[in-house]
Enzyme design. Structure first.
Site: not given
Length: 329
Positions: A157, A169
């Site tokens: 990401s 995350y």
């Protein structure tokens, strides 16, 4: 200068069009195919004539994917947090002809939020799926990929380049970057290529049915009164507004109670999602895949520049965006 631009374009065009031979004989194992990127990639590769082995978390997701592809692919159930499930999936793949490419796509986005609002268990839930699960799947599938001199494609990401939110995350995605870099250098000698996908914000179901706004409200309610006072109601409201905006621009569109308008937004978002799956497909089928793919204008124009700026400059820019707590100095 025009000649240099033309040569650069021709070079990129050649690399993009220089495809691996006998793609119809290549097997691709994809995790996280219930929805989102994995689901769309599986359908794209089936349409391309490749042999897709799709791993889904639920029987419902597997059944729907088989139905959507007219049963032109094979599915299995996989929980990437359980080694026994991964071991069974690896044996299932081994029973096929072989494995050309492994696509580690399975991931979750929540729990997440300001770090102080979270518990160790909140971090572990995300890291176990996004990082530890990815590593475990890779280690089990690696002998087959090595034998084929194939590919490993890892879903990271833009949050793996610059941490703009708290929680597990970004922590997990930084770990994916490090693992991918190290294994790429090791597997280079075996003819295996490792690619990293670093998308910006896209509309998928990674945030679950609850969405960010509802999740932030739950975190706020469980905080001790002293912690809530140190942040203040305005900080909380700013967080809710920010997460509501992110829900609109990048979050889940599969909530059962959504209106027809939201469903229309989800349908219009699919071409953008395809920017990511096109990158994943290129990493699988090209003779000269890139090491990193950065689909999305926000990835190219915001997150990557932030990651490359001096850290104090990045911190200053982000401080203009992040809400300030009540007890800030």
């Amino acid at each position: 200068m025009a000649a240099d631009t033309g040569l650069s374009f021709m070079y990129r065009w050649f690399k993009n069009c220089n495809l691996v031979c006998n793609l119809s004989d290549k097997y691709v194992f994809i995790t996280g195919c219930d929805s989102g990127f994995g689901n769309l990639l599986a359908r794209q590769l089936v349409d391309r004539g490749m042999r897709v082995l799709a791993a889904c978390y639920t029987e419902e997701g597997a059944w729907k994917l088989r139905q959507d592809t007219a049963y032109r692919l094979q599915t299995t159930l996989l929980d990437v947090t359980k080694t026994e499930s991964i071991r069974a999936a690896a044996q299932w793949v081994r029973d096929q002809v072989g494995l050309w490419a492994l696509v580690n796509n399975a991931g979750v986005g929540l729990p997440g939020g300001p770090n102080e609002w979270l518990t160790k268990e909140d971090f572990v839930k995300v890291i176990n799926v996004n990082l530890v699960g990815l590593i475990d799947v890779t280690l089990h599938m690696l002998p087959m990929v090595k034998k084929a001199r194939g590919r490993v494609i890892n879903m990271s990401s833009s949050g793996g380049r610059v941490a703009v939110i708290g929680g597990g995350y970004c922590v997990s995605k930084f770990g994916v970057e490090a693992f991918s870099d190290s294994i790429r250098r090791e597997l280079h000698y075996f003819g295996v290529k490792v690619c990293i996908i670093e998308p910006g914000n896209y509309r998928t179901s990674i945030l679950g049915k609850e969405g960010l706004e509802g999740h932030v409200r739950k975190l706020w309610k469980r905080l001790p009164q002293e912690t809530r006072e140190s942040y203040g109601e305005e900080y909380f409201r700013n967080c809710v507004f920010r997460e509501r905006w992110r829900d609109i621009t990048a979050a889940d569109c599969t909530v059962p109670n959504d209106t027809a308008k939201v469903r229309n937004v989800a349908q219009s978002a699919e071409p953008r999602i395809r920017e990511v799956t096109n990158s994943m497909e290129h990493a699988i089928v090209s003779r000269s895949p890139r090491i990193r793919y950065n689909p999305g204008l926000d990835a190219k124009l915001l997150y990557l520049p932030l990651a490359k700026l001096p850290t104090p400059v990045t911190d200053f820019i982000l401080s203009r965006y992040l809400p300030k707590p009540a007890d800030s100095v």
